[in-house]
Design an enzyme around this catalytic site. Structure first.
Site, PDB file in Angstrom:
ATOM      1  N   HIS A 359       0.777  -1.237   0.000  1.00 47.57           N
ATOM      2  CA  HIS A 359       0.000   0.000   0.000  1.00 47.57           C
ATOM      3  C   HIS A 359       0.806   1.283   0.000  1.00 47.57           C
ATOM      4  O   HIS A 359       0.419   2.281   0.593  1.00 47.57           O
ATOM      5  CB  HIS A 359      -0.965  -0.002   1.181  1.00 47.57           C
ATOM      6  CG  HIS A 359      -0.308   0.150   2.508  1.00 47.57           C
ATOM      7  ND1 HIS A 359      -0.311   1.334   3.203  1.00 47.57           N
ATOM      8  CD2 HIS A 359       0.386  -0.722   3.253  1.00 47.57           C
ATOM      9  CE1 HIS A 359       0.357   1.172   4.336  1.00 47.57           C
ATOM     10  NE2 HIS A 359       0.784  -0.061   4.375  1.00 47.57           N
ATOM     11  N   PHE A 444     -24.888  -0.238  24.588  1.00 45.14           N
ATOM     12  CA  PHE A 444     -24.181   0.469  25.657  1.00 45.14           C
ATOM     13  C   PHE A 444     -24.030   1.958  25.342  1.00 45.14           C
ATOM     14  O   PHE A 444     -23.419   2.692  26.111  1.00 45.14           O
ATOM     15  CB  PHE A 444     -22.785  -0.132  25.862  1.00 45.14           C
ATOM     16  CG  PHE A 444     -22.761  -1.546  26.376  1.00 45.14           C
ATOM     17  CD1 PHE A 444     -23.735  -2.011  27.249  1.00 45.14           C
ATOM     18  CD2 PHE A 444     -21.750  -2.421  25.989  1.00 45.14           C
ATOM     19  CE1 PHE A 444     -23.706  -3.313  27.729  1.00 45.14           C
ATOM     20  CE2 PHE A 444     -21.706  -3.724  26.465  1.00 45.14           C
ATOM     21  CZ  PHE A 444     -22.690  -4.169  27.336  1.00 45.14           C
ATOM     22  N   LYS A 445     -24.573   2.374  24.181  1.00 46.79           N
ATOM     23  CA  LYS A 445     -24.479   3.769  23.721  1.00 46.79           C
ATOM     24  C   LYS A 445     -23.012   4.208  23.566  1.00 46.79           C
ATOM     25  O   LYS A 445     -22.596   5.272  24.040  1.00 46.79           O
ATOM     26  CB  LYS A 445     -25.237   4.709  24.656  1.00 46.79           C
ATOM     27  CG  LYS A 445     -26.746   4.457  24.689  1.00 46.79           C
ATOM     28  CD  LYS A 445     -27.477   5.445  25.572  1.00 46.79           C
ATOM     29  CE  LYS A 445     -28.978   5.332  25.412  1.00 46.79           C
ATOM     30  NZ  LYS A 445     -29.540   4.017  25.700  1.00 46.79           N
ATOM     31  N   TYR A 471      -1.071   3.957  18.525  1.00 48.25           N
ATOM     32  CA  TYR A 471      -1.476   4.546  17.241  1.00 48.25           C
ATOM     33  C   TYR A 471      -2.783   3.929  16.775  1.00 48.25           C
ATOM     34  O   TYR A 471      -2.945   2.713  16.811  1.00 48.25           O
ATOM     35  CB  TYR A 471      -0.382   4.280  16.196  1.00 48.25           C
ATOM     36  CG  TYR A 471      -0.825   4.474  14.762  1.00 48.25           C
ATOM     37  CD1 TYR A 471      -0.706   5.711  14.151  1.00 48.25           C
ATOM     38  CD2 TYR A 471      -1.372   3.429  14.034  1.00 48.25           C
ATOM     39  CE1 TYR A 471      -1.113   5.894  12.847  1.00 48.25           C
ATOM     40  CE2 TYR A 471      -1.781   3.596  12.726  1.00 48.25           C
ATOM     41  CZ  TYR A 471      -1.656   4.834  12.135  1.00 48.25           C
ATOM     42  OH  TYR A 471      -2.057   5.006  10.842  1.00 48.25           O
ATOM     43  N   SER A 473      -5.225   4.498  13.211  1.00 47.39           N
ATOM     44  CA  SER A 473      -5.292   5.182  11.927  1.00 47.39           C
ATOM     45  C   SER A 473      -6.605   5.952  11.800  1.00 47.39           C
ATOM     46  O   SER A 473      -7.675   5.418  12.044  1.00 47.39           O
ATOM     47  CB  SER A 473      -5.187   4.140  10.814  1.00 47.39           C
ATOM     48  OG  SER A 473      -5.320   4.749   9.566  1.00 47.39           O
ATOM     49  N   THR A 484      -3.882   9.533   5.718  1.00 51.85           N
ATOM     50  CA  THR A 484      -4.198   9.230   7.110  1.00 51.85           C
ATOM     51  C   THR A 484      -3.558  10.240   8.053  1.00 51.85           C
ATOM     52  O   THR A 484      -2.645  10.966   7.685  1.00 51.85           O
ATOM     53  CB  THR A 484      -3.687   7.833   7.517  1.00 51.85           C
ATOM     54  OG1 THR A 484      -2.273   7.795   7.359  1.00 51.85           O
ATOM     55  CG2 THR A 484      -4.340   6.741   6.695  1.00 51.85           C
ATOM     56  N   GLN A 573      -8.852  -0.531  12.447  1.00 52.12           N
ATOM     57  CA  GLN A 573     -10.047  -1.328  12.192  1.00 52.12           C
ATOM     58  C   GLN A 573     -10.458  -1.304  10.736  1.00 52.12           C
ATOM     59  O   GLN A 573     -10.468  -0.255  10.103  1.00 52.12           O
ATOM     60  CB  GLN A 573     -11.230  -0.784  13.025  1.00 52.12           C
ATOM     61  CG  GLN A 573     -12.510  -1.567  12.829  1.00 52.12           C
ATOM     62  CD  GLN A 573     -13.774  -0.725  12.750  1.00 52.12           C
ATOM     63  OE1 GLN A 573     -14.730  -1.098  12.095  1.00 52.12           O
ATOM     64  NE2 GLN A 573     -13.792   0.425  13.414  1.00 52.12           N
TER      65      GLN A 573
END
Length: 643
Positions: A359, A444-445, A471, A473, A484, A573
């Site tokens: 990438h 759980f809001k 860290y 992203s 990013t 994620q």
């Protein structure tokens, strides 16, 4: 300084949290595209203009805002706030003094800030950091792309296609459909907080390659109209397979026939020229020169590989467990690959499949969208995969041959040895947590992403008794050529909450209050980072403008500057119901790389480290997730009785 930046960049663009781009994680890119196609001029925010001559994909591109430059005061305040939970009072006092000197009216930061603002306004630059970051963080980075830059997705099993030739053909058909939309510019753009985001990096998806060179690598892009072939690799052998013949794309049956023929032709393993791409970039640069000088025909073979639309690796492996699959797609055996290609789909002999990305020019979200699209159209039968017609005039898969002399073979042998040494130092564990997922987290809001960040913080605290620089992203693609920014996850609030969880004397009600403050602190930082108001890129840009021989300001010499950007936890994620894994490596030898997925009823963590105890961290992640659930369940409102 720049070595530290390069280490950081191993995960900087890998996979910005998908929640920053797609408000609802259950919403697939296909549905996004449908939604986007209905957008009209009246719903455009102020400042955004549609240029329909650019096609749907790039129609907003020229009106995207430029990446801002935060004020010195903003960055100073946010930076010092991020240091507070990491330093002793004496260390913090020293750092505060260095920062105050830097931003003082006659301090060195003022002149650097003026230069940076001028660069931002210079029409030559669409994004003030774009060229700098691509160079320092990726193209000048000399460590091997595998395992330090590459990342992977592991696909869910396709029970209708256990036959690897059928699986490869379906994946190729779906990927070619996506490629068609990219090449013609008809792919709908993505949105972040209802704003269109930058689609510029999609040009580096197909018919591209990274090329090893000194002192920095460079990307190459080939004309898709002139290069209508994929590269298939089997037993270290390369095959050029046309995906369009006489103006007509090969259908799935025709592609299946081509893959079956590759399986027949491959026979025995041959010297693994692809292993050279696993080397240190300077070593590979020298080996590439030897490969080219070994025979004039080798240049044509290299071009056939680099110009291919994408790569399909047919591995003679049969991974079953999630850990086996992660190893297969993250790095494989180091031989049946061409690691410089941005897109490599991997199909195993048992029909399992995955994806590996490089990438340097493209972040994780575009390839996530590609892989989500590929699996969506296959699992939901949205394309014609059943046409049985096979034309009689299709060309055979063409063997891409290299002349390998003793000198090149010596380089291959060294690359294989070095690869095995590097991979052998790494520990990988997968925590496929089935206790709950975002369905319960939302009750759980809580922001699911912020919640899982706190799982990771608590797990690390359990293992080490302290929190260290972390860290995450954050995507800045709402800006022209945006990539990013760093979200510094450790806050005073998160550290206080982690300590409270280890203290049985503190009542649960107080722990819940501290937890809510930690969540709010995280959301504030990642929102600011996505808006281009993070700390790390701004400080990097200011330092980049120091002239030759100029004194380095005390801020950059302060040990806290290096420590606070040493990512003991590198996290990010990307979530898809079509994946059963995704991940990459750690970025410092003393740290962990933790990739995570948040699905409706499950969480998935891929944990990598160099001998720090990835299995132990996996255990603590599970334990932390359970403790947080137990803490918050009592806060849920009881369901109302039905009358």
């Amino acid at each position: 300084m720049f070595a530290a930046i390069a280490r950081t960049a191993r995960t900087e663009a890998r996979s910005p949290a998908l929640r920053n781009i797609i408000p609802k994680q259950t919403q697939t890119p296909l549905r996004l595209a449908t939604m986007a196609s209905r957008r009209n001029n009246s719903s455009l925010p102020a400042g955004y203009v549609e240029d329909k001559s650019k096609g749907p994909m790039l129609r907003f591109q020229d009106s995207l805002p430029k990446l801002p430059v935060p004020t010195l005061e903003e960055t100073a305040a946010r930076y010092l706030k991020s240091l507070k939970p990491l330093l002793s009072p004496a260390e913090l006092e020293k750092s505060t003094k260095a920062v105050q000197e830097f931003i003082a009216p006659n301090g060195p930061g003022r002149k650097l800030q003026e230069k940076l603002l001028a660069r931002r306004e210079d029409p030559k630059h669409k994004n003030w950091i774009y060229e700098w970051w691509n160079d320092a963080a990726y193209l000048s980075y000399r460590d091997p792309v595998v395992p330090y830059v590459s990342y992977f997705y592991s696909h869910r099993d396709d029970k209708r296609r256990r036959d690897p030739a059928k699986r490869a053909a379906a994946i190729t058909t779906a990927a070619l459909e996506f490629k068609k939309q990219v090449d013609t510019g008809t792919l709908e753009p993505e949105y972040m907080k209802k704003l269109p985001i930058c689609m510029d990096s999609y040009k580096w998806m197909f018919n591209c390659s990274r090329v090893a060179a000194k002192p920095a690598d460079y990307p190459v892009k080939f004309d898709p109209a002139q290069n209508k072939h994929i590269l298939v690799i089997r037993k270290n052998q390369f095959f050029k397979v046309a995906h369009e013949v006489n103006g007509q794309q090969l259908n799935t049956s025709e592609l299946e026939q081509a893959f079956r023929r590759v399986y027949e032709l491959a026979g025995q393993r041959v010297p693994a020229v692809g292993a050279l791409t696993s080397e240190n970039r300077d070593v590979w640069t020298d080996a590439r020169a030897k490969l080219l000088s070994a025979d004039p025909k080798n240049a044509q073979s290299l071009e056939a590989i680099e110009s291919a639309s994408f790569v399909v690796c047919l591995d003679d492996a049969a991974p079953v467990t999630l850990e086996e699959r992660a190893h297969a797609y993250w790095h494989g055996d180091g031989q049946n690959r061409w690691y410089d290609k941005p897109l490599q789909f991997i199909v195993n002999d048992n029909g399992t499949s995955g994806f590996m990305g490089e990438h340097s020019m493209m972040d994780g979200t575009p390839t996530h969208r590609l892989n989500d699209f590929v699996n969506d159209v296959i699992f939901n039968n949205k394309l014609d995969f059943a046409d049985p017609t096979v034309r009689s005039n299709l060309p055979e898969p063409q063997v891409v041959k290299f002349v390998v002399n003793k000198e090149v073979q010596s380089e291959i042998d060294r690359a294989i040895t070095d690869f095995n040494n590097v991979i052998g130092q790494h520990q990988l564990a997968v925590q496929a947590y089935q206790g709950y997922g975002k369905g319960l987290i939302k009750k759980f809001k809580c922001s699911p992403d912020a919640y899982v960040q706190m799982i990771i913080q608590l797990a690390y605290f359990k293992m080490y008794g302290k929190n260290r620089p972390t860290y995450e992203s954050a995507a800045t693609r709402r800006f022209q050529q945006g990539r990013t920014e760093t979200c510094r996850t450790v806050s005073e609030e998160s550290a206080n909450w982690c300590k409270s969880m280890a203290d049985p004397a503190i009542p649960d009600s107080e722990k819940v209050t501290l937890f809510r403050k930690a969540i709010d602190g995280h959301l504030e930082y990642i929102s600011a980072a996505s808006d281009g108001k993070g700390v790390d890129r701004h400080l990097f840009g200011l330092k980049r403008l120091l002239g030759k021989g100029e004194e380095v300001p005390a801020l950059y010499q302060d040990p806290a500057y290096g420590y606070s950007s040493s990512w003991y936890l590198s996290t990010s994620q990307l979530s898809s119901e079509f994946f059963n894994g995704y991940g990459w490596s750690q970025v410092i030898d003393e740290g962990f790389g933790i990739a995570y997925m948040i699905n409706e009823n499950s969480l998935n963590f891929n944990i990598v480290s160099k001998g720090l105890g990835s299995e132990k961290m996996s255990y603590y992640l599970s334990e932390a997730a359970g403790e947080m659930r137990d803490l918050l369940i009592p806060t849920l409102e009881a369901p109302k009785a039905k009358i």
